[in-house]
Design an enzyme around this catalytic site. Structure first.
Site, PDB file in Angstrom:
ATOM      1  N   GLU A 173       0.929  -1.246   0.122  1.00  0.00           N
ATOM      2  CA  GLU A 173      -0.070  -0.048  -0.134  1.00  0.00           C
ATOM      3  C   GLU A 173       0.895   1.246  -0.074  1.00  0.00           C
ATOM      4  O   GLU A 173       0.527   2.193   0.725  1.00  0.00           O
ATOM      5  CB  GLU A 173      -1.041   0.065   1.234  1.00  0.00           C
ATOM      6  CG  GLU A 173      -2.053  -0.922   1.123  1.00  0.00           C
ATOM      7  CD  GLU A 173      -3.211  -0.891   2.148  1.00  0.00           C
ATOM      8  OE1 GLU A 173      -3.138  -0.028   3.131  1.00  0.00           O
ATOM      9  OE2 GLU A 173      -4.308  -1.940   1.796  1.00  0.00           O
ATOM     10  N   GLU A 291      -5.491  -8.393  -0.325  1.00  0.00           N
ATOM     11  CA  GLU A 291      -6.449  -8.048   0.850  1.00  0.00           C
ATOM     12  C   GLU A 291      -7.729  -7.974   0.427  1.00  0.00           C
ATOM     13  O   GLU A 291      -8.213  -6.826  -0.206  1.00  0.00           O
ATOM     14  CB  GLU A 291      -5.740  -6.975   1.551  1.00  0.00           C
ATOM     15  CG  GLU A 291      -4.445  -7.338   2.208  1.00  0.00           C
ATOM     16  CD  GLU A 291      -3.875  -6.180   3.090  1.00  0.00           C
ATOM     17  OE1 GLU A 291      -4.638  -5.110   3.660  1.00  0.00           O
ATOM     18  OE2 GLU A 291      -2.705  -5.793   3.190  1.00  0.00           O
TER      19      GLU A 291
END
Ligand code: AHR
Length: 503
Positions: A173, A291
């Site tokens: 991320e 995710e």
């Protein structure tokens, strides 16, 4: 009465069912590792500290691959802290979650645990506070056979055989302002490209995941993917997607989130293929949806002011029957996109937004969302079939008009096993589903399970661990090659069949 129809035809195939679609995620976060998978001294723990009750549940869940060690955690992690004699490992501050990290569990323990759990490891390197050299050192320690300082160090630490870790994430991320070492797309794209080239020089057999956006609602979503792919296209194999969904007092919109997931996948595929066209490449980038889950994020206060703690209780969401139906829906979406989604990891595995919950020193139990995952992982075999359900739509505030019924099927030509997965996202009405099975030849129903509850907000907890669980779905025998099933509102089901003459 609401009706829907679909056809199962073994000739209309999407892609093989890969075990990597049933991935999970273990982060050094909250109680996922400590008092989750690892708790020395627990009555069910082995001599390595691995909880046997949790291992059993992980095997039952049918997990294929596990991503480790983060997540946001990895962006400040020094992998060297977690190897070697445990007594000599340093205790550190984890800046991502304001935790005290004792490093009692590290790479060697994780690899031993993956062998015990019978799952493939997927490792993330730190591209937040660290860079090319540390990533190369880690892959040399993990995968180089021997004769170098780092490979021999692994042997001295008790593992003479290389780990052979194939799947690697290039950071986590990195587009997120919350990420330690957050970067612009250009900064990250160049770093990821150079890291990937160097990692491949150490081990040419690896598969590398480039960080996509940390969500489709990020302001840079789309532009980020295009830029980082242009800078690193030749050096990587997959691009990551992350997405969490929550009900937020709007059940109809929540049950439409598998459609939002589908649109997110379509947008990333389109962007990756745009870059492919622009660069005039043959290779197609595949997706690592590493995710995904239900996370009631609006209830999470954050950790900015929290005290430093070891293994705090962190985002231990208790899941409802409706959450389980949504999770079944995400699995339908992932299967339907199996031609482009190569890896998918539910986040996370134990305690932290997880299908498995544990008490420190006590029991382990299945959350509601355990069941659709376990049933899908068990029954999805062979090839994914495109089934194109026809039926009415429902209007939702957050996602517009979406089909009431969603479905996908799998067929294993070798064994004749067929599985039909279906979700009724109507909040009050049942759906009568008719499946045309004639193209399969003679069929026998071998099982039918449904997840639904008169109270969509019913949960499993330590006192009632089996309140929400799969129940038998009553089905009439197929008639003239057609199967009819009545699916209650807010439900997810799997019907299994055997195609061919009965054995
Ligand atoms: O899974 C919890 C967190 O969600 C992960 O650490 C991070 O990657 C994501 O934002």
């Amino acid at each position: 009465m609401i009706t829907a129809a679909l056809t199962l035809d073994p000739a209309v195939r999407i892609a093989p069912v890969g075990r990597r679609l049933f991935g999970s995620f273990v982060e050094h976060m909250g109680r996922c590792v400590y008092s989750g998978i690892y708790e020395p001294g627990h009555p069910a723990a082995d001599d390595r500290g691995f909880r046997g009750d949790v291992l059993e549940l992980v095997r039952e869940l049918g997990v294929g691959v596990v991503r480790y060690p983060g997540g946001n955690f990895v962006s400040g992690y020094r992998w060297e802290d977690g190897v070697g004699p445990p007594a000599e490992r340093p205790t550190r501050l984890d800046l991502a979650w304001r935790q005290i990290e004792p490093n009692a569990f590290g790479l060697g323990e994780f690899m031993a645990w993956t062998r015990a759990a019978r799952v493939e490891p997927m490792l993330a390197v730190n591209l937040g506070t660290r860079g090319i050299q540390e990533a190369c050192d880690l892959i040399e320690y993990a995968n180089h056979p021997g004769g170098t300082y780092l490979a021999d160090l692994r042997a001295r630490h008790g593992d003479p055989d290389p780990y052979g870790i194939r799947l690697w994430c290039l950071g986590n991320e990195v587009d997120g302002h919350w990420q330690i070492g957050h970067k612009t797309a250009v900064e990250y794209g160049r770093l990821a490209n150079e890291t990937a080239k160097a990692m491949r020089a150490v081990d040419p057999g690896v598969e590398l995941v480039l960080c996509g956006s940390s969500g489709a609602t990020m302001p840079t979503f789309g532009a980020w993917e295009a830029t980082v792919l242009e800078l690193a296209y030749d050096a990587v194999d997959h691009i990551s997607l992350h997405s969490y969904y929550e009900e937020n007092a709007d059940l109809a919109s929540f049950l439409a989130t598998p459609v939002a997931m589908d649109r997110f996948i379509a947008d990333v595929v389109a962007t990756a293929d745009h870059v492919r066209a622009k660069l005039r490449r043959q290779k197609r980038i595949t997706l690592s949806f590493d995710e995904w889950n239900v996370w009631n994020m609006s209830r999470f206060p954050g950790r900015a002011e929290a005290d430093w703690e070891h293994a705090p209780v962190l985002i231990e969401d208790t899941y409802t029957a409706a959450d389980a139906v949504a999770v079944g829906g995400y699995l339908i979406t992932l299967l339907r996109n199996a031609d482009r989604v190569a890896v998918a990891c539910q986040a996370q595995l134990v305690n932290v937004i997880a299908p498995i919950r544990t008490d420190r020193g006590g029991a382990a139990w299945r959350q509601t969302i355990f069941h659709p995952f376990a049933l899908t992982a068990r029954h999805a075999r062979g090839e994914v079939l495109r089934v194109e359900p026809a039926g009415p739509t429902v209007d939702t505030v957050a996602h517009g008009e979406v089909p009431v019924l969603d479905a996908v099927a799998t067929h294993d030509p070798e064994s004749g096993a067929v599985a039909l997965f279906a979700m009724n996202r109507h909040t009050t009405e049942p759906v009568t589903l008719t499946a045309d099975l004639r193209a399969l030849g003679p069929v026998t129903v071998t099982g039918a399970h449904i997840l639904a509850d008169p109270d969509p907000h019913a949960v499993n907890d330590r006192a009632h661990p089996d309140r929400v669980r799969p129940r038998a779905l009553d089905l009439p025998a197929p008639d003239g090659g057609r199967l009819t099933a009545v699916l209650p509102p807010v439900s997810w089901s799997v019907i299994t069949l055997h195609a061919g003459e009965p054995a």
